[in-house]
Design a protein around this motif. Structure first.
Motif, short mmCIF file in Angstrom:
data_model
loop_
_atom_site.label_atom_id
_atom_site.label_comp_id
_atom_site.label_asym_id
_atom_site.label_seq_id
_atom_site.Cartn_x
_atom_site.Cartn_y
_atom_site.Cartn_z
N VAL A 1 0.81 -1.22 0.00
CA VAL A 1 0.00 0.00 0.00
C VAL A 1 0.84 1.27 0.00
CG1 VAL A 1 -2.08 -0.97 1.05
CG2 VAL A 1 -0.28 -0.06 2.51
N ASP A 2 2.14 1.17 0.29
CA ASP A 2 2.89 2.42 0.39
C ASP A 2 3.07 3.12 -0.96
OD1 ASP A 2 5.94 1.58 -0.45
OD2 ASP A 2 4.86 -0.05 0.54
N VAL A 3 2.79 2.40 -2.06
CA VAL A 3 2.90 3.04 -3.37
C VAL A 3 1.59 3.71 -3.77
CG1 VAL A 3 4.71 1.54 -4.26
CG2 VAL A 3 2.33 0.82 -4.44
N LEU A 4 0.53 3.49 -2.98
CA LEU A 4 -0.77 4.08 -3.33
C LEU A 4 -0.87 5.50 -2.79
CD1 LEU A 4 -3.12 1.10 -2.46
CD2 LEU A 4 -2.23 1.75 -4.70
N ARG A 5 -1.70 6.30 -3.49
CA ARG A 5 -1.96 7.64 -2.98
C ARG A 5 -3.00 7.55 -1.87
NH1 ARG A 5 -2.96 10.96 -8.35
NH2 ARG A 5 -3.91 8.99 -8.93
N PRO A 6 -3.04 8.57 -0.98
CA PRO A 6 -3.93 8.45 0.19
C PRO A 6 -5.36 8.09 -0.20
CG PRO A 6 -3.07 10.69 -0.05
CD PRO A 6 -2.28 9.81 -0.94
N GLU A 7 -5.85 8.70 -1.32
CA GLU A 7 -7.25 8.46 -1.67
C GLU A 7 -7.46 7.05 -2.18
OE1 GLU A 7 -5.32 10.86 -2.99
OE2 GLU A 7 -5.59 11.06 -5.16
N GLU A 8 -6.37 6.34 -2.50
CA GLU A 8 -6.53 4.98 -2.99
C GLU A 8 -6.39 3.94 -1.87
OE1 GLU A 8 -4.59 5.84 -7.39
OE2 GLU A 8 -3.31 5.32 -5.71
N ARG A 9 -5.99 4.41 -0.69
CA ARG A 9 -5.77 3.44 0.39
C ARG A 9 -7.05 3.08 1.11
NH1 ARG A 9 0.29 4.84 2.69
NH2 ARG A 9 1.05 5.46 0.66
N GLY A 10 -7.95 4.06 1.19
CA GLY A 10 -9.23 3.78 1.82
C GLY A 10 -9.16 3.67 3.33
N PHE A 11 -8.17 4.28 3.95
CA PHE A 11 -8.10 4.28 5.41
C PHE A 11 -8.90 5.47 5.93
CE2 PHE A 11 -3.53 2.44 5.10
CZ PHE A 11 -4.05 1.25 4.69
N GLY A 12 -9.32 5.37 7.17
CA GLY A 12 -9.98 6.51 7.79
C GLY A 12 -8.98 7.23 8.68
N MET A 13 -9.09 8.57 8.72
CA MET A 13 -8.13 9.29 9.56
C MET A 13 -8.83 10.38 10.35
SD MET A 13 -4.35 10.54 8.67
CE MET A 13 -3.34 11.46 9.80
N VAL A 14 -8.45 10.49 11.62
CA VAL A 14 -8.96 11.56 12.48
C VAL A 14 -7.79 12.47 12.79
CG1 VAL A 14 -10.05 12.11 14.67
CG2 VAL A 14 -10.67 10.01 13.47
N PHE A 15 -7.96 13.76 12.48
CA PHE A 15 -6.83 14.69 12.60
C PHE A 15 -6.84 15.40 13.93
CE2 PHE A 15 -7.44 13.90 8.21
CZ PHE A 15 -6.18 13.98 7.63
N GLN A 16 -5.66 15.85 14.30
CA GLN A 16 -5.50 16.53 15.58
C GLN A 16 -6.40 17.76 15.67
OE1 GLN A 16 -1.47 17.55 16.45
NE2 GLN A 16 -1.93 18.10 18.54
N ASN A 17 -6.45 18.54 14.59
CA ASN A 17 -7.30 19.73 14.61
C ASN A 17 -8.66 19.42 13.97
OD1 ASN A 17 -6.66 19.54 11.97
ND2 ASN A 17 -5.92 21.63 11.74
N TYR A 18 -9.00 18.18 13.90
CA TYR A 18 -10.28 17.65 13.36
C TYR A 18 -10.37 17.75 11.84
CZ TYR A 18 -11.11 19.12 18.17
OH TYR A 18 -10.97 19.38 19.50
N ALA A 19 -9.91 18.90 11.28
CA ALA A 19 -9.95 19.09 9.83
C ALA A 19 -11.33 18.83 9.25
CB ALA A 19 -8.90 18.21 9.14
N LEU A 20 -12.35 19.34 9.93
CA LEU A 20 -13.69 19.24 9.36
C LEU A 20 -13.82 20.27 8.25
CD1 LEU A 20 -15.81 18.91 12.61
CD2 LEU A 20 -14.99 17.11 11.09
N PHE A 21 -14.60 19.95 7.23
CA PHE A 21 -14.79 20.91 6.14
C PHE A 21 -15.72 22.01 6.64
CE2 PHE A 21 -14.28 16.73 3.93
CZ PHE A 21 -12.94 16.91 3.69
N PRO A 22 -15.21 23.23 6.78
CA PRO A 22 -16.02 24.25 7.46
C PRO A 22 -17.26 24.66 6.69
CG PRO A 22 -13.97 25.20 6.66
CD PRO A 22 -13.89 23.72 6.42
N HIS A 23 -17.28 24.39 5.38
CA HIS A 23 -18.41 24.85 4.58
C HIS A 23 -19.49 23.78 4.43
CE1 HIS A 23 -15.60 22.72 2.12
NE2 HIS A 23 -16.46 22.61 1.14
N MET A 24 -19.28 22.61 5.05
CA MET A 24 -20.27 21.54 4.91
C MET A 24 -20.93 21.29 6.26
SD MET A 24 -18.27 18.67 2.71
CE MET A 24 -17.21 19.10 1.33
#
Lengths: 300, 355, 277
Positions: B74-97
Motif C-alpha cells: 500500500v505504500d505506493v498508493l496515494r492516500p485516496e486509494e488506500r481507503g483508510f480513515g483518519m482523524v486529525f488533531q485539529n479535526y480538519a472538518l470541512f467548514p463549509h459543509m
C-alpha cells in the motif's frame, strides 16, 4: 483625589461610562485618520457629485444627458468593461492553478518576488517597455520570426491587444498574490482529510478548495477589476486612445484637463464610480450565496 | 477505485523509513498489526509517531521500506486509494459543509448511492450521538462535538484501518476523559483496526490493546499496557510510564532476579531490567511506590516540600548528595524533617548503563 | 498510470505559463535597459554599440535632479504621515470595540476599493480650488488617501497578534497611553511598521494616477515625468527616455528588495494575514 473618590461613590463618571462603551483616549487615535479620509476622499467625492449637477448649460442633468446622448462618451463604458472583464477573468484563471502549484513549493520567495516586479514597475514603465519589446523590430517579433512561427511581425501595439497585454502584465502579479494568500490560508489538513476519505485531486479542488476559496476569489476579482478598470497610462501609451481603447478614464481626463470642464469631468468620474460599484456589488452579492466563515478548520 | 472496505488479516510495516533532508524522522520501523487491534503509538513530541501515521495514511511518502496489507503493497498508493480513515488533531472538518455532509463525504467520494449513503450517515450520527446536530456547520459545534464528527466521518466508510492523530489533545481535561470512553466504545462496537498516536501515557494505557513506544524515530518497546506499565524495558520507557524517580547507584550483588543496589550508602532491592556492563546502574521508582519506611532502613532524605493530595500527601525529599525524590506519604510531614524512604522490591526497576 | 500522465501534463502546463510570463516580462525589462545603454538600435538584435551618455543626457534634459528631489520629498512626507496617522488608528481599531467601528472600517476600505482615477478627478478639482493644485503639498495630500488606509489595514492584524496583557502591564506600572505607545508598543510593532511603510514607499513611488492628476510642472514625481516623456516621445531621443525609465526602475527596485527582506510578498497586496515571519 477626594473629588475623584466622591465621584466614584455617586456612580460611574462620564469617562467611565464612555470607556464602558469602548471610547477612551486610545479610541480617539482613530480621529485624525477618519478626518483625513473625510476631508480628502468623502468631501471631494460629494463636492464632485454636486459639481456634476451644475453643468455649463445650467440644467441639472445636463452633463449626464450629454454623456449618455453621445456614443463617443457612453461608448467608453463598454470599451472599459470590454478590457477590464476579460483581463481580470484571465488573470484569475491563470492565477489559481499557479497559486496551487506555488503553495507546494518550499522556495516560494524567489518566484513570488519575480512576479511582484511588475506591480512596483507600474503601468508606465511596462507600457514603455512594451513599445520596445513588442515593436516590429522588438525581441518578441524577432524571436518568433527566428523560430519560424511568424513571417511578418505582428503588431499588438496601438490597439486593444496592446492594452490587454499591458494589463495582464501589470495586473497578474496582483491577482496572483491575493489568490496565493487565500490559497495558503486554507488549512492543509483539510486537503489531507479529503484525500484520506477517497477524494482525488480534482474532487479535492471541486469539493473542498473551491467552495472555501469563492469568497476570497470574489474579493480578488473585485480588487483586480478595480485595477484593470482604472487603466489610463497604458490605454494612452500602448493603446489607441482615440478609438478602440478610449476608456472612460481618458474621457474623464480630457474633460478635466483638456476642456477644463470640471463639472463634466466630475460627472464622468461619478458614472465611472457607479459602474464600478455595480460590478463590485454584483460580484460580492454572488459571494454571499456561498460559505463565508473561516477557511482554517473551525476550532471550538 | 479504492482498496477500502476490504478486510485484511495483518498490516505489516517493514523497515519503514522517512527522511526530511538530512534529518531521519523514522529509522526503519518494523511492526505487525493484527486485524481489530487497537494500537497506540506513544512517545514524546518529535519521536516520529505522527510521521509514522502520515506515512501509513499516505500523506507523506516513505523514503524506504514497505507497508503491506497482508500481501498487498500500500505504500505506493496515494492516500485516496488506500481507503483508510483518519482523524486529525485539529479535526480538519470541512467548514463549509454541514455535519451530515462532512460525514457523508467519504461515501460520496466512493460513489455510494444516495439512499444507502443517508442510511449509513444516520447510523454514524447515532454512533457518535450527534443526531440533533446533523444540519449544523462545524463552526457551531463545541470541540468535543467536532471531534465526534471527525470520528464519525472516518468510520462511516468502514475503513480497514482507522488512524487517529492525537485526537484528544485539543480538548479540556474533562472532555478528554469522556471522549476517551467514547473512542473505546466505538472501537469495541465496530471492531475496526485502529492506530492511535498520542504523547499521553494515560490515554495509551487506557485505550490500547498494545502500545508501541517510539523514541528518536525508532521503536523502544512494544507490549500490552500491563506489560509496559509494570515492566518497561528501557529507562526512557520507564520515564514515560511514570517512573519519575531516577537514582544513580552501584550494583553490589544479585539475589535471584533481584539486584542489590547501593544508593548513597543504603542498599535497596529491585528488579533487574537491563544488564549493566559496569557496576553503575539506575533505580527507577514511581512516586506512589516510594514511602517513608518508619524504620532505620531506606534512603535517608530531608523533606523539602509536602503537598496535600486528597488521599494522602505528596512529598519531595532531597538525599545527602542532592538528588530529588518524589514520594507518597499517608501522613503529613514537616518541612526539614529527616525520613527514610523505601519501596517493595517488585516496584523498583534497575537499569544498567548498557543501552 | 493514466492519471499520473495527466497530472504531469498539468504541472507542465502551469510551469509553461509561469515561464512564458516571466520570459516576456524579463525581455521587456531587458529591452528598456539595453536600449538605454545602446548607441544606435535599428533592425538588429542588439544595438550597434554601447554607451552611458544617454544617462547624462536624460539627467539634463528631464531635470532629473529636480524630479528626484521632488519625488524624495513627496514620498518621504507620505511615508512619514501615513505612519503617524495610520499606526495609532490601527491600534484603536485593533484594540477597542466602539459603536461606529464598522462604519470607520468601511470608510477606510473605500479609498482602496475605488480606483484612484475615479476619486482623483474630484480630489484634484477640490485641491485646485483650494489653491493646492500643482503644489507639492497637494501631491502629498492626494497620495495620503490610499496609503493611510493601507497602513491601517496592514497594521490591524499585526497589532491584534500582540498580547494585550503586555499593554495592560505597562498601564498597571503607571505608563500613560503615550508612554505606553512609545516605550512598549512601538518597539514591538517596529517590524510591522517598517514593513507597512516600506510598502507605502514602493507604492507611492509607483503611484501614477493621483500624482498625475494633482501635480503641476514643479511637483512632478519620477513616474509622472516618465509618462510625459513617453507621451511626448519623438521630441527626445528614445534612449534618454529609456535611461530615465531605468533610473525609475532602480529607485523602486532598491526599495522593493529592501522591503522584501521584511515582508512576505503577499502583504504588498493583501491585508497581511501573516505578518513578516
Amino acid at each position: 483625589m477626594s473629588a475623584v473618590l466622591e465621584g466614584r461613590a455617586e456612580g460611574p463618571t462620564l469617562r467611565q461610562r464612555l470607556a464602558a462603551r469602548g471610547i477612551d483616549g486610545a479610541t480617539l487615535l482613530v480621529l485624525p485618520c477618519v478626518a483625513l479620509i473625510l476631508g480628502l476622499f468623502i468631501y471631494p467625492f460629494l463636492y464632485g457629485l454636486m459639481l456634476s449637477f451644475e453643468p455649463k448649460d445650467g440644467s441639472l442633468f445636463g452633463n449626464y444627458a450629454r454623456f449618455f446622448g453621445d456614443p463617443f462618451l457612453y461608448g467608453t463604458i463598454f470599451k472599459t468593461l470590454r478590457l477590464a472583464f476579460p483581463v481580470t477573468l484571465l488573470n484569475l484563471l491563470i492565477a489559481i492553478p499557479i497559486a496551487f502549484r506555488v503553495r507546494l513549493m518550499r522556495r516560494q520567495r524567489l518566484l513570488t518576488t519575480l512576479l511582484v516586479l511588475p506591480i512596483t514597475l507600474g503601468t508606465v514603465l511596462v507600457a514603455e517597455g512594451m513599445l520596445f519589446y513588442f515593436g516590429p523590430q522588438g525581441w518578441f517579433n524577432r524571436a518568433l520570426m527566428a523560430a519560424g512561427l511568424l513571417s511578418t511581425p505582428i503588431s499588438v501595439l496601438n490597439g486593444y491587444w496592446g492594452v490587454f497585454i499591458s494589463l495582464v502584465l501589470t495586473g497578474f502579479p496582483f491577482t496572483f498574490l491575493l489568490t496565493l494568500s487565500y490559497v495558503t490560508g486554507i488549512d492543509p489538513s483539510l486537503e489531507n482529510a479529503a484525500a484520506t476519505l477517497g477524494a482525488g485531486p480534482a474532487a479535492r479542488f471541486r469539493e473542498v478548495f473551491l467552495p472555501l476559496l469563492i469568497p476570497g476569489l470574489a474579493i480578488t476579482f473585485c480588487l483586480s477589476f478595480v485595477q484593470a478598470y482604472s487603466v489610463l497610462p497604458s490605454a494612452v501609451l500602448v493603446g489607441d486612445p482615440a478609438g478602440a481603447t478610449r476608456v472612460i478614464s481618458i474621457a474623464a481626463y480630457q474633460a478635466a484637463f483638456e476642456e477644463y470642464d470640471y463639472s463634466m469631468a466630475s460627472a464622468i468620474a461619478m458614472i465611472m464610480g457607479a459602474v464600478q460599484l455595480l460590478v463590485v456589488v454584483a460580484v460580492l452579492g454572488c459571494r454571499s450565496l456561498f460559505y463565508r466563515g473561516p477557511a482554517a478548520g473551525a476550532k471550538g | 477505485m479504492t482498496v477500502g472496505a476490504t478486510t485484511f488479516k495483518q498490516l505489516h510495516l517493514q523497515g519503514v523509513r522517512r527522511e526530511f533532508d538530512a534529518f531521519t524522522a523514522l529509522k526503519g520501523l518494523d511492526l505487525t498489526i493484527e486485524r481489530g487491534e487497537f494500537i497506540a503509538l506513544l512517545g514524546p513530541s518529535g519521536c516520529g509517531k505522527t510521521t509514522a501515521l502520515n506515512c501509513i495514511a499516505g500523506l507523506l511518502p516513505v523514503s524506504g521500506g514497505r507497508i503491506m496489507l497482508d500481501d498487498r503493497r500500500v505504500d505506493v498508493l496515494r492516500p485516496e486509494e488506500r481507503g483508510f480513515g483518519m482523524v486529525f488533531q485539529n479535526y480538519a472538518l470541512f467548514p463549509h459543509m454541514t455535519v451530515r455532509k462532512n460525514i457523508g463525504f467519504g461515501l460520496r467520494m466512493r460513489g455510494v448511492p444516495k439512499p444507502e449513503l443517508e442510511k449509513r450517515v444516520d447510523a454514524a450520527l447515532a454512533a457518535v450521538r450527534l443526531e440533533s446536530q446533523a444540519e449544523k456547520l462545524p463552526g457551531q459545534l463545541s470541540g468535543g462535538q467536532q471531534q465526534r464528527v471527525a470520528i464519525a466521518r472516518a468510520i462511516v466508510v468502514e475503513p480497514p484501518l482507522v488512524l487517529m492523530d492525537e485526537p484528544l489533545s485539543n480538548l479540556d481535561a474533562k472532555l478528554r476523559l469522556e471522549m476517551r470512553q467514547e473512542i473505546r466504545r466505538i472501537h469495541q462496537s465496530l471492531g475496526s483496526t485502529t492506530i492511535y498516536v498520542t504523547h499521553d501515557q494515560e490515554e495509551a494505557l487506557s485505550l490500547a490493546d498494545r502500545i508501541v513506544v517510539l523514541r528518536d524515530g525508532a521503536i523502544r518497546q512494544v507490549g500490552t499496557p500491563a506489560e509496559l506499565y509494570a515492566l518497561p524495558a528501557h529507562l526512557d520507557v520507564a520515564d514515560f510510564m511514570g517512573f519519575r524517580n531516577r537514582v544513580n547507584g552501584e550494583l553490589v550483588g544479585m539475589e535471584g532476579e533481584d539486584a542489590l543496589l547501593n544508593i548513597e550508602g543504603t542498599v535497596i532491592r529491585g528488579r533487574m531490567r537491563a544488564a549493566s556492563a559496569s557496576k553503575a546502574a539506575v533505580a527507577a521508582i514511581r512516586p506512589d511506590d516510594l514511602e517513608p519506611t518508619g524504620t532505620d532502613s531506606g534512603i535517608p532524605v530531608r523533606v523539602e516540600a509536602v503537598e496535600y493530595r486528597g488521599r494522602g500527601f505528596h512529598g519531595v525529599g532531597v538525599t545527602a548528595s542532592g538528588t530529588e525524590l518524589h514520594f507518597a506519604s499517608p501522613y503529613p510531614l514537616q518541612r526539614g524533617a529527616a525520613v527514610r524512604l523505601g519501596a517493595d522490591a517488585g516496584r523498583v526497576l534497575v537499569f544498567g548503563d548498557a543501552r | 498510470m493514466q492519471k499520473s500522465i495527466m497530472s504531469r501534463l498539468w504541472v507542465f502546463a502551469v510551469w509553461a505559463v509561469i515561464g512564458l510570463f516571466l520570459i516576456n516580462l524579463m525581455g521587456l525589462i531587458a529591452s528598456v535597459v539595453t536600449s538605454s545603454f545602446g548607441t544606435r538600435w535599428l533592425g538588429t538584435w542588439l544595438p550597434a554599440g554601447f554607451t552611458t551618455r544617454w544617462y547624462f543626457a536624460a539627467w539634463d534634459e528631464f531635470q532629473l535632479g529636480d524630479v528626484l528631489w521632488v519625488t524624495f520629498q513627496a514620498v518621504g512626507a507620505v511615508v512619514l504621515l501615513s505612519g503617524l496617522l495610520g499606526v495609532p488608528a490601527a491600534y484603536a481599531l485593533a484594540r477597542r470595540e466602539f459603536p461606529a467601528k464598522r462604519a470607520v472600517m468601511l470608510l477606510l476600505l473605500l479609498p482602496l476599493l475605488v480606483p484612484p482615477i475615479t476619486y482623483g478627478i474630484p480630489l484634484a478639482t477640490v485641491l485646485y480650488k483650494a489653491g493646492l493644485g500643482g503644489t507639492l503639498t497637494g501631491v502629498i495630500l492626494a497620495n495620503l488617501v490610499p496609503t493611510v488606509p493601507f497602513v491601517v489595514l496592514v497594521m490591524i492584524p499585526f497589532i491584534e497578534q500582540i498580547d494585550p496583557r503586555t499593554e495592560a502591564a505597562a498601564r498597571v506600572f503607571g505608563a500613560n497611553i503615550f508612554q505606553m505607545f512609545v516605550h512598549v508598543l512601538v518597539p514591538m510593532l517596529m517590524p510591522g511598521v517598517l514593513a507597512a511603510l516600506l510598502l507605502v514607499l514602493v507604492r507611492t513611488i509607483g503611484m501614477f494616477e493621483l500624482t498625475f492628476l494633482v501635480s503641476g510642472p514643479g511637483s512632478q514625481t519620477l513616474v509622472v515625468a516618465l509618462y510625459y516623456a513617453v507621451f511626448a516621445s519623438g521630441v527626445r531621443a528614445v534612449q534618454s527616455i529609456d535611461a530615465m525609465a531605468v533610473i525609475y526602475m532602480v529607485t523602486t527596485l532598491v526599495w522593493l528588495i529592501v522591503a522584501l527582506r521584511f515582508v512576505n510578498p503577499t502583504q504588498i497586496v493583501g491585508r497581511g494575514k501573516r505578518p513578516a515571519a
